[in-house]
Structures are given as C-alpha cells and as structure tokens.
Design a protein around this motif. Structure first.
Motif, PDB file in Angstrom:
ATOM      1  N   LYS A  33      18.020 -30.677  -3.813  1.00  0.00           N
ATOM      2  CA  LYS A  33      19.022 -31.405  -3.016  1.00  0.00           C
ATOM      3  C   LYS A  33      19.333 -30.620  -1.724  1.00  0.00           C
ATOM      4  O   LYS A  33      19.370 -31.183  -0.637  1.00  0.00           O
ATOM      5  N   LEU A  34      19.528 -29.308  -1.873  1.00  0.00           N
ATOM      6  CA  LEU A  34      19.838 -28.486  -0.699  1.00  0.00           C
ATOM      7  C   LEU A  34      18.642 -28.424   0.248  1.00  0.00           C
ATOM      8  O   LEU A  34      18.800 -28.496   1.471  1.00  0.00           O
ATOM      9  N   ALA A  35      17.448 -28.276  -0.327  1.00  0.00           N
ATOM     10  CA  ALA A  35      16.239 -28.183   0.507  1.00  0.00           C
ATOM     11  C   ALA A  35      16.080 -29.457   1.331  1.00  0.00           C
ATOM     12  O   ALA A  35      15.747 -29.413   2.524  1.00  0.00           O
ATOM     13  N   GLU A  36      16.353 -30.602   0.714  1.00  0.00           N
ATOM     14  CA  GLU A  36      16.252 -31.871   1.466  1.00  0.00           C
ATOM     15  C   GLU A  36      17.313 -31.911   2.568  1.00  0.00           C
ATOM     16  O   GLU A  36      17.031 -32.310   3.690  1.00  0.00           O
ATOM     17  N   GLY A  37      18.523 -31.448   2.245  1.00  0.00           N
ATOM     18  CA  GLY A  37      19.605 -31.437   3.236  1.00  0.00           C
ATOM     19  C   GLY A  37      19.280 -30.526   4.412  1.00  0.00           C
ATOM     20  O   GLY A  37      19.677 -30.790   5.545  1.00  0.00           O
ATOM     21  N   LEU A  38      18.570 -29.448   4.143  1.00  0.00           N
ATOM     22  CA  LEU A  38      18.252 -28.475   5.195  1.00  0.00           C
ATOM     23  C   LEU A  38      16.903 -28.778   5.855  1.00  0.00           C
ATOM     24  O   LEU A  38      16.535 -28.131   6.832  1.00  0.00           O
ATOM     25  N   GLY A  39      16.152 -29.722   5.278  1.00  0.00           N
ATOM     26  CA  GLY A  39      14.806 -30.017   5.788  1.00  0.00           C
ATOM     27  C   GLY A  39      13.863 -28.853   5.548  1.00  0.00           C
ATOM     28  O   GLY A  39      13.016 -28.535   6.388  1.00  0.00           O
ATOM     29  N   GLN A  40      14.012 -28.194   4.394  1.00  0.00           N
ATOM     30  CA  GLN A  40      13.186 -27.013   4.107  1.00  0.00           C
ATOM     31  C   GLN A  40      12.522 -27.142   2.740  1.00  0.00           C
ATOM     32  O   GLN A  40      12.698 -28.144   2.053  1.00  0.00           O
ATOM     33  N   GLN A  41      11.779 -26.128   2.366  1.00  0.00           N
ATOM     34  CA  GLN A  41      11.061 -26.187   1.097  1.00  0.00           C
ATOM     35  C   GLN A  41      11.872 -25.565  -0.034  1.00  0.00           C
ATOM     36  O   GLN A  41      12.756 -24.726   0.187  1.00  0.00           O
ATOM     37  N   LYS A  92      10.392  -9.838   3.388  1.00  0.00           N
ATOM     38  CA  LYS A  92       9.125 -10.353   3.908  1.00  0.00           C
ATOM     39  C   LYS A  92       9.234 -11.822   4.325  1.00  0.00           C
ATOM     40  O   LYS A  92       8.669 -12.221   5.341  1.00  0.00           O
ATOM     41  N   TYR A  93       9.959 -12.632   3.542  1.00  0.00           N
ATOM     42  CA  TYR A  93       9.927 -14.086   3.772  1.00  0.00           C
ATOM     43  C   TYR A  93      11.228 -14.684   4.316  1.00  0.00           C
ATOM     44  O   TYR A  93      11.252 -15.850   4.663  1.00  0.00           O
ATOM     45  N   SER A  94      12.306 -13.923   4.351  1.00  0.00           N
ATOM     46  CA  SER A  94      13.585 -14.376   4.933  1.00  0.00           C
ATOM     47  C   SER A  94      14.041 -15.756   4.447  1.00  0.00           C
ATOM     48  O   SER A  94      14.041 -16.732   5.213  1.00  0.00           O
ATOM     49  N   PRO A  95      14.446 -15.867   3.191  1.00  0.00           N
ATOM     50  CA  PRO A  95      14.946 -17.157   2.711  1.00  0.00           C
ATOM     51  C   PRO A  95      16.263 -17.534   3.375  1.00  0.00           C
ATOM     52  O   PRO A  95      17.020 -16.661   3.802  1.00  0.00           O
ATOM     53  N   ASN A  96      16.517 -18.839   3.442  1.00  0.00           N
ATOM     54  CA  ASN A  96      17.770 -19.337   4.026  1.00  0.00           C
ATOM     55  C   ASN A  96      18.893 -19.327   2.992  1.00  0.00           C
ATOM     56  O   ASN A  96      20.031 -18.980   3.296  1.00  0.00           O
ATOM     57  N   ASP A 132      26.371 -30.496   8.254  1.00  0.00           N
ATOM     58  CA  ASP A 132      25.479 -30.704   9.410  1.00  0.00           C
ATOM     59  C   ASP A 132      25.087 -29.406  10.102  1.00  0.00           C
ATOM     60  O   ASP A 132      24.023 -29.298  10.697  1.00  0.00           O
ATOM     61  N   THR A 133      25.952 -28.408  10.041  1.00  0.00           N
ATOM     62  CA  THR A 133      25.683 -27.136  10.724  1.00  0.00           C
ATOM     63  C   THR A 133      24.571 -26.340  10.036  1.00  0.00           C
ATOM     64  O   THR A 133      24.124 -25.318  10.554  1.00  0.00           O
ATOM     65  N   GLY A 134      24.144 -26.772   8.859  1.00  0.00           N
ATOM     66  CA  GLY A 134      23.136 -26.018   8.108  1.00  0.00           C
ATOM     67  C   GLY A 134      23.751 -25.047   7.120  1.00  0.00           C
ATOM     68  O   GLY A 134      23.038 -24.318   6.427  1.00  0.00           O
ATOM     69  N   ASN A 135      25.076 -25.036   7.057  1.00  0.00           N
ATOM     70  CA  ASN A 135      25.723 -24.192   6.042  1.00  0.00           C
ATOM     71  C   ASN A 135      25.756 -24.923   4.707  1.00  0.00           C
ATOM     72  O   ASN A 135      26.065 -26.121   4.663  1.00  0.00           O
ATOM     73  N   VAL A 136      25.465 -24.191   3.654  1.00  0.00           N
ATOM     74  CA  VAL A 136      25.667 -24.761   2.325  1.00  0.00           C
ATOM     75  C   VAL A 136      27.166 -24.718   2.028  1.00  0.00           C
ATOM     76  O   VAL A 136      27.844 -23.737   2.342  1.00  0.00           O
ATOM     77  N   VAL A 137      27.682 -25.800   1.441  1.00  0.00           N
ATOM     78  CA  VAL A 137      29.087 -25.827   1.028  1.00  0.00           C
ATOM     79  C   VAL A 137      29.110 -25.451  -0.449  1.00  0.00           C
ATOM     80  O   VAL A 137      28.617 -26.184  -1.299  1.00  0.00           O
ATOM     81  N   TRP A 138      29.627 -24.278  -0.719  1.00  0.00           N
ATOM     82  CA  TRP A 138      29.678 -23.757  -2.089  1.00  0.00           C
ATOM     83  C   TRP A 138      31.055 -24.091  -2.651  1.00  0.00           C
ATOM     84  O   TRP A 138      32.060 -23.562  -2.171  1.00  0.00           O
ATOM     85  N   ILE A 151      33.551 -23.057   0.075  1.00  0.00           N
ATOM     86  CA  ILE A 151      33.304 -21.782   0.749  1.00  0.00           C
ATOM     87  C   ILE A 151      32.023 -21.881   1.578  1.00  0.00           C
ATOM     88  O   ILE A 151      31.018 -22.416   1.104  1.00  0.00           O
ATOM     89  N   LEU A 152      32.087 -21.389   2.812  1.00  0.00           N
ATOM     90  CA  LEU A 152      30.908 -21.386   3.684  1.00  0.00           C
ATOM     91  C   LEU A 152      30.504 -19.953   3.970  1.00  0.00           C
ATOM     92  O   LEU A 152      31.355 -19.077   4.053  1.00  0.00           O
ATOM     93  N   CYS A 153      29.212 -19.751   4.114  1.00  0.00           N
ATOM     94  CA  CYS A 153      28.704 -18.443   4.539  1.00  0.00           C
ATOM     95  C   CYS A 153      28.167 -18.682   5.945  1.00  0.00           C
ATOM     96  O   CYS A 153      26.983 -18.917   6.136  1.00  0.00           O
ATOM     97  N   SER A 154      29.062 -18.702   6.933  1.00  0.00           N
ATOM     98  CA  SER A 154      28.660 -19.186   8.257  1.00  0.00           C
ATOM     99  C   SER A 154      28.150 -18.094   9.192  1.00  0.00           C
ATOM    100  O   SER A 154      27.573 -18.401  10.228  1.00  0.00           O
ATOM    101  N   ASP A 155      28.345 -16.817   8.836  1.00  0.00           N
ATOM    102  CA  ASP A 155      27.987 -15.747   9.778  1.00  0.00           C
ATOM    103  C   ASP A 155      26.713 -14.996   9.419  1.00  0.00           C
ATOM    104  O   ASP A 155      26.223 -14.207  10.223  1.00  0.00           O
TER     105      ASP A 155
END
Ligand SMILES: Cc1cc2nc3c(=O)[nH]c(=O)nc-3n(C[C@H](O)[C@H](O)[C@H](O)COP(=O)(O)OP(=O)(O)OC[C@H]3O[C@@H](n4cnc5c(N)ncnc54)[C@H](O)[C@@H]3O)c2cc1C
Length: 333
Positions: A33-41, A92-96, A132-138, A151-155
């Motif tokens: 669900k998050l990957a689809e929201g972020l347009g990532q794998q 090495k891979y820098s996950p989001n 929309d900002t790409g932050n996951v809402v926890w 909670i957002l991890c915005s920084d």
C-alpha cells in the motif's frame, strides 16, 4: 543527499530457524500500500543462515525485490549481527521507508537501525498511509489508547516504524509473482552475544495466543483462577487457546503471556470469545481485528458488545457450561 534518492519500501522478514514469522508477511500487505502511494517498489529483507523459505514466502506475498544476507553468524538473531547486515544494505541501497515487526527482536533491530541511520522510528503503529508530500503517516495509540497520534518523519530518511504481530492481516498470495533476488555477501565480525538456549513461553504445550485460530478469553468476571478451567475446556473443544484481560493478569490469575490488548498481544483469531470482560479500549485495541467476536457479559451496556458480532447477555457461569455441554453432545453425535 536529497529525499528523492531514497527509494523503495523495505519490509524485514524476520525468521526463526529459517521459518518466516507471520508479522513480516503481514507487513508486506501494508508495504505494498505504501509502495503504491509513493510510486516505489516493495522490497523484502531476509537475513539468516537458512534463507530459502523466507525468500519463497516474501515472493509469494508480493515482494518486487528481495535483499538476502546469508551466513552461519545469522543463524540466530543478534543485535550486532543483524544490525550490521541491515545497516550495510541501507547504506548501499538507501531505502525510503522501513517496516519492522514489533517482536522482541524487531523492536531491538528497529531502534538500533534508527540510531545508526540518525532517523526517526514510530513504534507500534496501527495504521499506515502516505501523504502527498511523500511522508508516511504513522498512526499509533497515545495517552493510554485514548487517542490516536499521527506521526511524520519529515526531516530525515529512511522513515521507519514497527507494527505489532497481528495488527494487520497477511495479504493474499500473489500467484506467479517473480521477485528479483539480490544476494549480498555481508559478514558481521563482531557479535558479542551468543544464544545458549530457548525456553518456550508456553511450556505447558498450549497454543500461544498470537498463533491461535480460536481464543476463549476471561476477565475479572471470572472471579478466581480456578474458574479459568471452564474456559480451558471450551477452548479445548474448539481447538483453541485461553487468553485474558489485564485485570486477570494483575490479579495473578493468568500469566502475562496470555494477556490480550495494548500492553499484551494483538490477536486476530477467526473466533474470539470474551467472557466477563468489559471491553476497555486497551483490551479492544488488541482483539478488534478478530474474525468473529462473541461476548458474554451480564451487563447489557458493557462496551465489549459494541465490537461483538454475537452478544450474549447473561451469567458466564451458566452460558459457558451450556456451550461446553452442547459442543460435547455434537461431538458425540
Ligand atoms: C496504559 C494501559 C494499558 C492497558 N493495557 C491493557 C491490555 O493490554 N489489556 C487489557 O485487557 N487491559 C489493559 N488495560 C486495562 C484496561 O483499562 C481495563 O482495566 C481492563 O481491560 C479491564 O479488564 P476486565 O474487562 O477483565 O475487567 P472489568 O473492567 O472489571 O470487567 C469485568 C466484566 O465482567 C463482567 N462480569 C462479572 N461477572 C460476570 C459474570 N458472572 N458473567 C458475565 N459477565 C460478568 C462485568 O459485567 C464486567 O463487564 C490497560 C490500561 C492502561 C491504563
């Protein structure tokens, strides 16, 4: 490094002796669900000595990519070993985004990684989404479960969170899914702990609450520890196990390993029967995801009836024996 360079949603597939725990697979559903929201794998991380079952299950439950670190030193979880391997993968891979099951080991690993990566971690999330900002809402309960905090991890990146086992359902298998498997040769040299032995929490051979399809739970209304025998009998007839509220634990009637709720286990059995439990918000937080909920309470206004599918208003010491009698009769017929 800009945020756009952090890619993909990673899910830690925690295994015990090569077998993946349910929580990692449950998180692949949320990860998708998050990957689809972020347009990532959606990526799984499998670390261990025997990794094949973990890889297969991650693939079956929808991972696009699976990062694998294999070695004798990863036979059992250690903060040093797994923390090192996972950190090298991140560098090495820098996950989001990283999702970890809130098991004893997962909590340990998640917090260690968050510190090493200088990022934030939200523990015990109960809902996840992407803004929309790409932050996951926890989202997680706060103030004793009386309100939910977002909670957002915005920084910083990656953004990390832990989720308790059973908080979400396992996604349906994705037939024919072909994940890309990336094996990394990482060896942790400095492991300062050694696993000497495992002692089973349920030494009596009963099913742990987190693994049961049927849970018959008792609360303060059981009145004393001896009365739990009728719940054991009912659970046995249904092929299930006994759980309880915190009041039963605090009274010394049941061990903490049986407690369901915010400070106990989160459970999602097919059938949950609550006997003499009022339905405090902290209890409901741990069982409201159950398939069918039956509540037995002599107080018709007990809050447990708000989440129950079947509401039996009456004395549990009459209703439970009647259920036992009926089930025994049906088994004999
Ligand atoms: C931070 C925090 C965390 C918490 N975590 C948890 C947690 O993880 N799990 C948890 O359970 N609680 C937790 N609690 C405690 C929670 O708030 C409640 O106090 C607790 O759940 C109450 O347990 P109970 O329903 O068994 O007891 P009670 O609230 O006392 O309810 C007993 C019920 O039994 C019924 N009853 C009595 N006799 C009979 C009878 N003969 N037949 C039928 N019904 C009968 C009564 O009508 C009543 O509804 C937490 C509290 C806090 C502050």
């Amino acid at each position: 490094m800009g945020f756009e360079q952090y890619k993909d949603v990673w899910v830690f597939i925690e295994c015990f002796e090569g077998t993946p725990k349910n929580v990692g697979l449950e998180l692949l559903g949320q990860g998708r669900k998050l990957a689809e929201g972020l347009g990532q794998q959606l990526c799984a991380v499998v670390i261990g000595k025997d990794v094949e079952e973990g890889i297969q299950e991650a693939q079956r439950h929808g991972a696009d990519k699976i990062y694998v670190v294999q070695g004798d030193e990863y036979r059992h979880y250690s903060a040093d070993g797994y923390g090192y391997a996972f950190l090298q993968l991140c560098r090495k891979y820098s996950p989001n985004t990283i999702l970890v099951g809130a098991t004893i080991n997962g909590r340990d690993l998640g917090s260690k990684l968050a510190v090493s990566l200088h990022t934030g971690l939200t523990a015990d999330c109960t809902a996840l989404s992407v803004e929309d900002t790409g932050n996951v809402v926890w989202e997680r309960p706060a103030f004793g479960g009386n309100l939910y905090a977002q909670i957002l991890c915005s920084d910083t990146r990656p953004q990390m969170g832990t989720v308790r086992p059973g908080a979400f359902k396992k996604p349906a298998p994705v037939e024919g899914n072909q994940a890309v498997v990336i094996r990394e040769d990482i060896h942790a040299g400095n492991i300062r702990t050694q696993v000497v032995d495992f002692i089973k929490a349920c030494a009596d051979g009963t099913i742990p609450v987190g693994e049961a399809d049927v849970i018959v739970s008792g609360g303060r209304g059981m009145k004393n520890p001896e009365n739990f025998a009728i719940l054991k009998e009912l659970a046995g007839l249904l092929g299930g196990t006994v759980g309880c509220s915190r009041a039963a634990v605090d009274s010394g009637w049941m061990p903490q390993s049986r407690q369901v709720g915010q400070t106990g286990s989160t459970v999602t059995p097919k059938l949950y029967i609550a006997c003499g439990i009022s339905g405090a918000v902290q209890h409901v937080a741990g069982m409201s995801g159950s398939g069918t909920i039956v509540a037995i309470n002599k107080d018709a206004s007990a809050p447990i009836f708000e989440v129950a599918d079947y509401c039996l208003v009456g004395d549990l010491f009459e209703i439970v024996p009647a259920l036992i009698k009926e089930l025994k009769a049906r088994k004999q017929a």
